[in-house]
Design an enzyme around this catalytic site. Structure first.
Site, PDB file in Angstrom:
ATOM      1  N   ARG A  44       0.951  -1.232   0.220  1.00  0.00           N
ATOM      2  CA  ARG A  44      -0.164   0.020   0.109  1.00  0.00           C
ATOM      3  C   ARG A  44       0.950   1.158  -0.028  1.00  0.00           C
ATOM      4  NH1 ARG A  44      -2.856  -3.563   3.318  1.00  0.00           N
ATOM      5  NH2 ARG A  44      -1.714  -2.491   5.513  1.00  0.00           N
ATOM      6  N   ARG A  45       2.040   1.048  -0.481  1.00  0.00           N
ATOM      7  CA  ARG A  45       2.998   1.892  -0.351  1.00  0.00           C
ATOM      8  C   ARG A  45       3.553   2.348  -1.648  1.00  0.00           C
ATOM      9  NH1 ARG A  45       6.870   0.924   5.019  1.00  0.00           N
ATOM     10  NH2 ARG A  45       5.153   0.603   6.602  1.00  0.00           N
ATOM     11  N   TYR A  86     -12.162  27.858 -16.684  1.00  0.00           N
ATOM     12  CA  TYR A  86     -12.152  29.286 -16.521  1.00  0.00           C
ATOM     13  C   TYR A  86     -13.124  30.015 -17.368  1.00  0.00           C
ATOM     14  CZ  TYR A  86      -7.287  28.614 -14.949  1.00  0.00           C
ATOM     15  OH  TYR A  86      -6.109  28.495 -14.327  1.00  0.00           O
ATOM     16  N   ALA A 100      -4.751  29.862 -19.610  1.00  0.00           N
ATOM     17  CA  ALA A 100      -4.378  30.792 -18.302  1.00  0.00           C
ATOM     18  C   ALA A 100      -3.021  30.739 -18.038  1.00  0.00           C
ATOM     19  CB  ALA A 100      -5.546  30.526 -17.473  1.00  0.00           C
ATOM     20  N   ASN A 112      -4.654  15.296 -18.634  1.00  0.00           N
ATOM     21  CA  ASN A 112      -4.194  14.648 -17.637  1.00  0.00           C
ATOM     22  C   ASN A 112      -4.758  13.126 -17.686  1.00  0.00           C
ATOM     23  OD1 ASN A 112      -4.984  17.730 -15.788  1.00  0.00           O
ATOM     24  ND2 ASN A 112      -2.853  16.866 -16.657  1.00  0.00           N
ATOM     25  N   CYS A 121       0.039  20.664 -10.463  1.00  0.00           N
ATOM     26  CA  CYS A 121      -1.289  20.477 -10.313  1.00  0.00           C
ATOM     27  C   CYS A 121      -1.591  19.062  -9.902  1.00  0.00           C
ATOM     28  CB  CYS A 121      -1.938  20.898 -11.538  1.00  0.00           C
ATOM     29  SG  CYS A 121      -1.580  22.566 -11.967  1.00  0.00           S
ATOM     30  N   ARG A 173      -4.584  18.605  -7.281  1.00  0.00           N
ATOM     31  CA  ARG A 173      -5.059  19.530  -6.393  1.00  0.00           C
ATOM     32  C   ARG A 173      -5.978  20.710  -7.187  1.00  0.00           C
ATOM     33  NH1 ARG A 173      -2.520  24.258  -7.096  1.00  0.00           N
ATOM     34  NH2 ARG A 173      -0.752  24.323  -8.618  1.00  0.00           N
ATOM     35  N   SER A 174      -5.584  20.772  -8.523  1.00  0.00           N
ATOM     36  CA  SER A 174      -6.187  21.976  -9.359  1.00  0.00           C
ATOM     37  C   SER A 174      -6.326  21.362 -10.670  1.00  0.00           C
ATOM     38  CB  SER A 174      -5.216  23.112  -9.284  1.00  0.00           C
ATOM     39  OG  SER A 174      -5.596  24.156 -10.092  1.00  0.00           O
TER      40      SER A 174
END
Length: 269
Positions: free
Chosen positions: A126-127, A214, A268, A182, A146, A171-172
């Site tokens: 699990r690592r 955006y 952006a 992605n 990101c 995260r974004s």
């Protein structure tokens, strides 16, 4: 790719307006997850055409541990141009963290090589994680990561087939321009690691923190929602490639990719 269109639809319906680093403004939601069964086809968005060459070469560039855009430019990829300095450098971004994380004692840690070794040695660990979020290096990065953390999972399915899953924490996420890229990039990484480790690709799970559109991408997003998804393509990998670090663009082929036309939108910065 209905899962991706559902994300766009949710942001348009429920997103809240937020200011952002670029000054453009966004519609944003927080905490969202998509799941793609890689056995059902390669998750490359079909409601607009994506540049496959850029997706592949960027991932190869990450895996090389490279942080200068020279390799990308040599291969006709300009997606990082806006953030590079005059010499093409980006600071200690993804490739540095993946392949040469700086330890306090001066060692460098090759997270990618380590995780492949661990998959082969102890597949049910699990690592099996790789992080690009290095707080000590953030100030020197041209752009903070990101897509900042991913974890592999090995499991035996109901037929006894040993499968490799990957979950990404982003995260974004720029939902119109960035997210399709992605999705394809980490699905490709899952397929490649499965191939060199003798496993069958399983699920790609994509988890977002802040997922946003955006404000100057709203019309383009609505156009994309008006299009019907087409059948997913199939990815073929040269079976003679035994090391993740030997992968070349020519070792990959995409079959039956028949997308709708490209939809242009400003980046952006």
């Amino acid at each position: 790719m209905q899962a991706y269109l559902d994300l766009i639809d949710k942001i348009l319906r429920e997103g809240v307006r937020k200011p952002d680093r670029t000054g453009t403004g966004t519609l944003s939601i927080f905490g969202y997850q998509m799941r793609f069964d890689l056995g059902a086809g390669f998750p490359l968005v079909t409601t607009k055409k994506l540049h496959w060459k850029s997706i592949v070469h960027e991932l190869i560039w990450f895996l090389r541990g490279d942080t200068n855009i020279g390799y990308l430019k040599d291969n006709g990829v300009g997606i990082w141009d806006e953030w590079a300095d005059d010499s093409g450098d980006l600071g200690p971004v993804y490739g540095r963290q993946w392949r040469s994380w700086q330890a306090p004692d001066g060692r460098t840690i090759d997270q990618i090589a380590n995780v492949i070794d661990e998959i082969q040695r102890d597949p049910f660990s699990r690592r099996l994680l790789v992080s690009a979020w290095n707080p000590a290096d953030l100030p020197a990065m041209a752009l903070a990561p990101c897509h900042c953390l991913f974890q592999f999972n090995v499991r035996d399915d109901s037929t006894g087939t040993r499968r490799l899953d990957l979950q990404l924490y982003q995260r974004s996420g720029d939902a119109f321009l960035g997210a399709p890229f992605n999705i394809a990039s980490y699905a490709l990484l899952t397929e490649l690691v499965a191939s060199v480790c003798g496993l069958t690709p399983g699920d790609f799970v994509h988890t977002f923190g802040d997922a946003h559109l955006y404000l100057n991408h709203i019309d383009q997003a609505k156009l994309q929602l008006s299009r019907d998804p087409r059948p997913l393509p199939r990815l073929r990998i040269n079976g003679n490639v035994k090391s993740l670090f030997d992968i070349r663009f020519e070792d990959l082929s995409l079959e039956n990719y028949d997308p709708h036309p490209v939809i242009k939108a400003p980046v952006a910065v």
